[in-house]
Scaffold this active site. Structure first.
Site: not given
Length: 305
Positions: A52, A215
């Protein structure tokens, strides 16, 4: 916020995890405000990964939370490793080096949870087992899990790894619900009956592995958010109708739909917006009826046999 036990452990975690993938986009002051708001709401479980922001999300987080021993005792840190540029790598050397880098960036001596991030076709489970033993005995990692893995891949690891695998991070939302749909459409000759994951939902429930949906607002593979999308008018109408009944936002209902499932999932929320985060957390207080859950499921285009 309501809590659950993570997998087979005694570690109590909030039912909503704070995903830190987008933290790289925040300035320090913005990150401080966001993290403080999360903690005030009881959202003290933070999900990271070494990819990330190429590690910058972990650095920004540690700086913004002003990491020290007292703060560390009151938060739960999870990170992931195994994805490299153009490849996946579950080698012993890479796992150990990755964890050392994660700990340095997060300014901590240990992770509460380490997940293997996406399956490595060249995985040698014996090497993973050696790495996990070293990380556990050194105190660098307390619990272990996987991400995006199906039952036989997990069982292959479990043959060699002595630590229980307590979490599996999987893509799941109202519009990406095949792991639920194939269990409903058993023995049917339709698209929804196709088992794309080896019945991973039932497997995780049987083996005390917490599913962490990622998600939870996306349709497709990062194609867009279904809330407010013209592609899903019936779904949005139904969600808005139920949101009005409970006097909450559509965001809250989308997460409440996941939390209603008896598998005791822990959705990973990726927003960096404080108000949206609070709406997600509020879902832990909403218990949809069976009728409401199925009406949302069908409104997304999912079918019942």
């Amino acid at each position: 916020m309501r809590t659950i036990n993570l997998g087979s452990t005694e570690l109590e975690v909030p039912v909503v995890a704070v995903g830190c993938m987008r933290m790289k986009s925040l300035e320090k002051k913005e990150a401080e405000t966001f993290i403080q708001a999360a903690l005030e709401e009881g959202a003290n479980f933070f999900d990271h990964a070494d990819i990330y922001g190429d590690g910058t999300s972990e650095e920004i987080f540690a700086d913004a939370i002003h990491m020290n021993s007292e703060i560390r005792e009151n938060i739960i840190l999870q990170s992931k490793c195994g994805i490299r540029k153009g490849m996946f790598d579950f080698s012993k050397e890479h796992i150990l080096n990755s964890v050392d880098g994660i700990l340095k960036r997060l300014n901590t001596e240990y992770l509460d949870v380490l997940l293997l991030h996406r399956p490595d076709a060249l995985v040698e489970p014996e090497e993973v087992a050696e790495a996990f033993d070293i990380l556990e005995s050194s105190g660098k990692v307390r619990h272990f899990g996987v991400s995006n893995q199906k039952p036989l891949q997990i069982q292959l690891l479990q043959k060699f790894v002595k630590q229980p695998l307590v979490a599996n991070q999987l893509q799941l939302s109202i519009t990406n619900a095949n792991m639920i749909s194939n269990g409903i459409n058993v023995n049917m000759e339709n698209e929804s009956a196709i088992d794309r994951d080896g019945s991973v939902l039932d497997f995780c429930r049987l083996n005390d592995i917490t599913i962490q949906p990622w998600s939870p607002f996306q349709y497709g593979f990062f194609e867009g958010v279904f809330l407010g999308s013209e592609k899903y008018p019936e779904l949005n109408q139904k969600i808005d109708e139920i949101a009005a009944k409970y006097e909450v936002s559509n965001t809250t209902i989308a997460i409440a739909w996941l939390l209603r499932h008896p598998a005791k999932m822990q959705p990973v929320i990726g927003t960096m917006n404080v108000d949206r985060l609070k709406d997600c957390i509020k879902a832990s207080e909403v218990h949809l009826t069976r009728e409401e859950w199925y009406s949302i499921y069908r409104a997304a285009g999912n079918i019942l046999p």
